[in-house]
Design an enzyme around this catalytic site. Structure first.
Site, PDB file in Angstrom:
ATOM      1  N   ARG A 232       0.857  -1.182   0.000  1.00 50.08           N
ATOM      2  CA  ARG A 232       0.000   0.000   0.000  1.00 50.08           C
ATOM      3  C   ARG A 232       0.895   1.234   0.000  1.00 50.08           C
ATOM      4  O   ARG A 232       1.921   1.280   0.690  1.00 50.08           O
ATOM      5  CB  ARG A 232      -0.903   0.035   1.235  1.00 50.08           C
ATOM      6  CG  ARG A 232      -2.112  -0.877   1.154  1.00 50.08           C
ATOM      7  CD  ARG A 232      -3.125  -0.434   0.086  1.00 50.08           C
ATOM      8  NE  ARG A 232      -4.299  -1.281   0.022  1.00 50.08           N
ATOM      9  CZ  ARG A 232      -4.413  -2.364  -0.766  1.00 50.08           C
ATOM     10  NH1 ARG A 232      -3.415  -2.700  -1.567  1.00 50.08           N
ATOM     11  NH2 ARG A 232      -5.531  -3.074  -0.775  1.00 50.08           N
ATOM     12  N   GLU A 261      -3.714   7.401  -4.568  1.00 53.17           N
ATOM     13  CA  GLU A 261      -4.040   6.892  -5.915  1.00 53.17           C
ATOM     14  C   GLU A 261      -5.335   7.533  -6.421  1.00 53.17           C
ATOM     15  O   GLU A 261      -6.258   7.709  -5.633  1.00 53.17           O
ATOM     16  CB  GLU A 261      -4.206   5.365  -5.864  1.00 53.17           C
ATOM     17  CG  GLU A 261      -2.900   4.692  -5.508  1.00 53.17           C
ATOM     18  CD  GLU A 261      -2.989   3.174  -5.436  1.00 53.17           C
ATOM     19  OE1 GLU A 261      -4.020   2.605  -5.843  1.00 53.17           O
ATOM     20  OE2 GLU A 261      -2.014   2.565  -4.983  1.00 53.17           O
ATOM     21  N   HIS A 279      -0.728   0.145  -9.955  1.00 50.06           N
ATOM     22  CA  HIS A 279      -1.401  -0.799  -9.046  1.00 50.06           C
ATOM     23  C   HIS A 279      -1.933  -2.034  -9.794  1.00 50.06           C
ATOM     24  O   HIS A 279      -3.146  -2.264  -9.851  1.00 50.06           O
ATOM     25  CB  HIS A 279      -2.535  -0.099  -8.276  1.00 50.06           C
ATOM     26  CG  HIS A 279      -2.872  -0.785  -6.975  1.00 50.06           C
ATOM     27  ND1 HIS A 279      -3.344  -0.134  -5.870  1.00 50.06           N
ATOM     28  CD2 HIS A 279      -2.786  -2.093  -6.624  1.00 50.06           C
ATOM     29  CE1 HIS A 279      -3.550  -1.001  -4.890  1.00 50.06           C
ATOM     30  NE2 HIS A 279      -3.223  -2.212  -5.333  1.00 50.06           N
TER      31      HIS A 279
HETATM   32  C1  GLV Z   1      -4.775  -5.164  -3.983  1.00 50.42           C
HETATM   33  O1  GLV Z   1      -4.091  -4.223  -3.789  1.00 50.42           O
HETATM   34  C2  GLV Z   1      -5.329  -5.975  -2.957  1.00 50.42           C
HETATM   35  O2  GLV Z   1      -5.262  -5.616  -1.775  1.00 50.42           O
HETATM   36  O3  GLV Z   1      -5.880  -7.036  -3.280  1.00 50.42           O
END
Ligand code: GLV
Length: 314
Positions: A232, A261, A279
């Protein structure tokens, strides 16, 4: 028949477990619902299937209270869901653990390789017509094989990355809040950062890990080291990371996640030797479909009066 809000479009087949229920959403343009609209919609549904782009906070959960029974986040991370508020309002929260570990570890390793070997910089030069032919001092990266990998967070994804590292003859250290009792465990995060050539982050987001990698910790890393984040964005102080990269106090970085984001810190966009991805950690067709069906199956189970295996504890 229950009413289920599905906030964004899911991969084909993702809604199959919800057959027989009424589906509300997503928006025709597949943009996230504005928060006020999410609050309004929550008041009239029994379940919500959401993505990490939706903020499921106390307002949403309070609006749903009484009718809303379950929120399933199509992600393993759930820092976008106020789990404590959900518990207060009697709403079960589910996520999608287990199905995306290997795919995300693949991507983390792709970033390790790309950042160490400066592939984004080299490719950008080639595409931009700036490559004038082979040169013995061009694009000199750092070796991945034989390097020491520091894995921060040793859950399923961290372990999957460590397994890949073994194939690259890396020495693997790992840090977790609780001792793992396994070889390579380093109790002190600062010690792990100082001793690693590549650091890869695999802790959850949220308050407990906010800016875990801050200016001080970045300063402990070797100037030849590489930082990779597929967890994250909030775990890293982006401004401090950009400073370290611009000032050559860190060799390179590979990032898949960002603090705000889809915004990316402008100084990171300009930072040298930095690989930036939007991401995509879990983005294989198979895994994204599995994530969707894991979430929607959990909703179907709760609506049928059962308890799915993937309930998140407050
Ligand atoms: C993606 O970032 C997730 O947490 O699955």
């Amino acid at each position: 028949m229950a009413r289920v809000l599905v906030t964004r479009r899911l991969p084909d087949g993702g809604l199959a477990p919800l057959e027989g229920h009424e589906i509300v959403g997503p928006r025709a343009d597949d943009e996230p619902y504005p928060h006020d609209e999410l609050v309004e919609l929550a008041a009239g549904v029994d379940a919500i299937v959401c993505l990490l782009t939706d903020r499921i906070d106390d307002r949403v959960l309070a609006a749903g209270a009484g009718r809303l029974r379950v929120v399933a986040n199509v992600a393993v991370g759930y820092d976008n869901v106020d789990v404590a508020a959900a518990a207060r309002h009697g709403v079960v929260v589910c996520n999608t653990p287990g199905v995306l570990d290997e795919t995300t570890a693949d991507l983390a390793f792709a970033l390790i390789l790309a950042a160490c070997r400066l592939t984004s910089t080299a490719e950008a030069d080639l595409r931009g017509g700036r490559w004038k032919g082979w040169g013995i001092t061009q694009y000199l990266g750092v070796d991945v094989h034989g390097a020491t990998l520091g894995v921060v967070g040793y859950g399923r994804i961290g372990r999957a990355v460590a397994a890949r590292a073994a194939g690259f003859s890396m020495r693997v250290l790992h840090h977790a809040r609780r001792p793992t009792g396994e070889e390579g465990y380093v109790a002190d995060l600062d010690t792990l950062l100082a001793g690693s050539d590549v650091v890869t982050l695999h802790v959850p987001g949220g308050d407990a890990t906010h800016h875990l990698i801050d200016a001080r910790r970045l300063s402990l890393m070797k100037p030849t080291a590489v930082l990779v984040n597929t967890a994250r964005g909030t775990i890293v102080d982006e401004a401090a990371l950009a400073d370290a990269l611009h000032e050559g106090r860190l060799f390179a970085a590979g990032l898949d996640v960002y603090e705000r984001e889809p915004e990316v810190h402008p100084r990171l966009l300009q930072a040298p030797r930095t690989v930036l991805l939007p991401h995509v950690g879990s983005a294989s067709a198979r895994t994204r479909t599995l994530m969707a069906t894991t979430a929607t199956s959990a909703v179907a189970t709760v609506l049928a009066g059962g308890t799915p295996p993937n309930v998140v504890a407050p």
